[in-house]
Design a protein around this motif. Structure first.
Motif, PDB file in Angstrom:
ATOM      1  N   UNK A  88      32.657 -20.666 -35.902  1.00 33.13           N
ATOM      2  CA  UNK A  88      31.477 -20.506 -36.752  1.00 33.13           C
ATOM      3  C   UNK A  88      30.324 -21.366 -36.254  1.00 33.13           C
ATOM      4  N   UNK A  89      30.642 -22.498 -35.592  1.00 31.76           N
ATOM      5  CA  UNK A  89      29.584 -23.385 -35.109  1.00 31.76           C
ATOM      6  C   UNK A  89      28.867 -22.840 -33.881  1.00 31.76           C
ATOM      7  N   UNK A  90      29.445 -21.830 -33.253  1.00 31.05           N
ATOM      8  CA  UNK A  90      28.694 -21.152 -32.195  1.00 31.05           C
ATOM      9  C   UNK A  90      27.454 -20.481 -32.782  1.00 31.05           C
ATOM     10  N   UNK A  91      27.608 -19.929 -33.992  1.00 33.00           N
ATOM     11  CA  UNK A  91      26.461 -19.290 -34.656  1.00 33.00           C
ATOM     12  C   UNK A  91      25.430 -20.321 -35.084  1.00 33.00           C
ATOM     13  N   UNK A 225      29.788 -18.651 -26.649  1.00 36.57           N
ATOM     14  CA  UNK A 225      30.186 -17.559 -25.760  1.00 36.57           C
ATOM     15  C   UNK A 225      29.430 -16.307 -26.196  1.00 36.57           C
ATOM     16  N   UNK A 226      29.209 -15.401 -25.275  1.00 36.89           N
ATOM     17  CA  UNK A 226      28.495 -14.146 -25.571  1.00 36.89           C
ATOM     18  C   UNK A 226      27.204 -14.444 -26.328  1.00 36.89           C
ATOM     19  N   UNK A 227      26.371 -15.298 -25.721  1.00 38.44           N
ATOM     20  CA  UNK A 227      25.161 -15.791 -26.381  1.00 38.44           C
ATOM     21  C   UNK A 227      24.269 -14.657 -26.893  1.00 38.44           C
ATOM     22  N   UNK A 228      23.943 -13.715 -26.028  1.00 38.70           N
ATOM     23  CA  UNK A 228      23.007 -12.648 -26.409  1.00 38.70           C
ATOM     24  C   UNK A 228      23.602 -11.759 -27.500  1.00 38.70           C
ATOM     25  N   UNK A 229      24.894 -11.503 -27.428  1.00 38.53           N
ATOM     26  CA  UNK A 229      25.551 -10.677 -28.444  1.00 38.53           C
ATOM     27  C   UNK A 229      25.470 -11.357 -29.815  1.00 38.53           C
ATOM     28  N   UNK A 230      25.781 -12.655 -29.845  1.00 36.42           N
ATOM     29  CA  UNK A 230      25.752 -13.382 -31.120  1.00 36.42           C
ATOM     30  C   UNK A 230      24.319 -13.551 -31.622  1.00 36.42           C
ATOM     31  N   UNK A 231      23.370 -13.753 -30.712  1.00 33.64           N
ATOM     32  CA  UNK A 231      21.968 -13.850 -31.117  1.00 33.64           C
ATOM     33  C   UNK A 231      21.508 -12.542 -31.754  1.00 33.64           C
TER      34      UNK A 231
END
Length: 442
Positions: A88-91, A225-231
């Motif tokens: 969740x902290x990736x978000x 991970x998967x920065x653009x996807x999560x953004x």
């Protein structure tokens, strides 16, 4: 409090009381500023702040885009149980990075394109100097306003909603005292109001930042991970809330230009207080959505459908109270707003009651429509939330703002928002009923 198993009513009331203070961040500063400036500068000062209002809408909405979008997914992941891995902290990390980028872009736009922006928002030569004077100290701290919105959203979802409220109240208290001192005691006028607002935003930011040094903090930076996807996920989820504030700026620009075209500066001076009252009503709706969002998000992730429905019931009761209160106050005491926000002339007092009463009919349905976007977001129905925010904030409202004065006379422009809210509410009620019934079927 245990959002998954605790008694729902005290949880909701706790989050509502905290969210109410946090949501007022977008209205407290402009409300106090307009009241003080209106008393000092008169109707021209009020009209100048009406021109500046879209600037606030844009900055706050960018903070909400990253804050609401990221925190909704943050809580949903935590509710699913996968939060134990720290995903969740990736978000959270991506939301912070996105906020930095958006803050730099908006900061540069205000620093380098101030005059064309203000002219586009409806300023004429007489109002331009006042608007620029107000923005002079604010230009130094633009990122604070955006980050305050983003941080408040994550604090609510990290079980520290009261700190967001404390931060807002600390900044607001300074703003009230600073406005009086700078505007009147030090005779700075509209520049002093901008200075008090700038310092107040810095205080709010500092208080909220203290969360990261408390034992309750679970927000940490984590390599995403998967920065653009999560953004993209964050942007899609946060877009409806983002667009609500952007749309308010768009509508203010349309109203400003149409009012100056058909009715003149006196009517624009009356519209200034209406903007502020409408913002307060909208913030009341934000508080309901922001109180319900963490509760519903985590229970949605845990698939606890009855707790979602119970939270919805409390939220709708609250929405009804806000709707009745603000509509009744506006119909019964319209000139109260005028006396609060300016030192009125006889011409202003003559035209204000009819204008305010016509526009304020929209307050009856506005809180429901705003809350619905939060509800659709947490149920992962971004398309419905998108439709509400775009049709309410731009397409239907813009159509009537442009059409009514030309087709039915200048004064009919004040019915544009009541008609818009009614049409959108029909869609909202249908979709809320549909998606809530579907929870039971799951």
């Amino acid at each position: 409090m245990n959002l998954l198993n605790g008694s729902m009513k005290p949880i909701y009331l706790k989050y509502l009381s905290a969210a109410f203070g946090s949501a007022m961040i977008s209205s407290i500063y402009s409300l106090v500023d307009m009241a003080m400036v209106g008393q000092y500068e008169g109707p021209d000062g009020t009209a100048a702040l009406a021109v500046v209002a879209p600037v606030w809408n844009i900055i706050y909405s960018l903070g909400l885009l990253m804050g609401i979008g990221g925190s909704v997914i943050f809580s949903t992941v935590r509710g699913q149980g996968t939060g134990k891995s720290g995903k969740e902290n990736e978000y959270f990390t991506i939301s912070v990075i996105g906020s930095v980028i958006l803050a730099l872009v908006s900061w540069a736009a205000i620093l380098f394109f101030e005059k064309p922006i203000l002219l586009f928002f409806g300023a004429d030569e007489s109002l331009l100097s006042l608007a620029k004077s107000y923005l002079t100290p604010i230009k130094a701290v633009v990122p604070f306003f955006l980050f305050n919105q983003m941080l408040a959203a994550f604090l609510r979802n990290d079980d520290h909603p009261e700190l967001a409220t404390v931060g807002v109240l600390a900044g607001a208290m300074f703003n009230v005292i600073g406005d009086y001192l700078f505007v009147f005691t030090f005779d700075m006028g509209i520049f002093g109001a901008g200075l008090a607002t700038a310092v107040g935003s810095g205080i709010t930011f500092a208080v909220m930042l203290s969360h990261f040094w408390t034992k309750r903090n679970t927000l940490v930076f984590r390599k995403p991970t998967a920065f653009l996807k999560k953004l993209r996920e964050i942007s899609v989820t946060g877009f409806p809330t983002f667009f609500i504030d952007i749309a308010m700026g768009i509508l203010t620009v349309l109203f400003n230009r149409q009012i100056m075209k058909y009715l003149g500066s006196s009517a624009l001076a009356v519209y200034g207080p209406i903007i502020n009252v409408s913002t307060i009503v909208q913030c009341c709706a934000y508080s309901v959505g922001q109180a319900a969002q963490p509760i519903i998000s985590i229970n949605f992730g845990a698939k606890k459908w009855q707790r979602i429905k119970e939270t919805l019931r409390y939220a709708l009761y609250t929405v009804g109270v806000f709707s009745i209160f603000w509509t009744a106050l506006s119909l019964i005491c319209p000139n109260l707003y005028i006396y609060i926000f300016m030192k009125p002339t006889e011409a202003i007092l003559e035209i204000a009651p009819a204008i305010i009463r016509r526009y304020s009919i929209s307050f009856l349905l506005l809180p429901l429509n705003i809350f619905s976007t939060y509800y659709f977001q947490v149920l992962m129905k971004p398309r419905a939330a998108f439709c509400v925010s775009v049709f309410r904030g731009c397409i239907i409202s813009g159509f009537f703002i442009m059409l009514l004065p030309a087709a039915a006379g200048a004064d009919s422009i004040w019915f544009a928002m009541p008609i818009t809210e009614l049409l959108v509410a029909i869609y909202v009620i249908f979709m809320m009923n549909k998606y809530t019934k579907a929870l039971g079927e799951r």
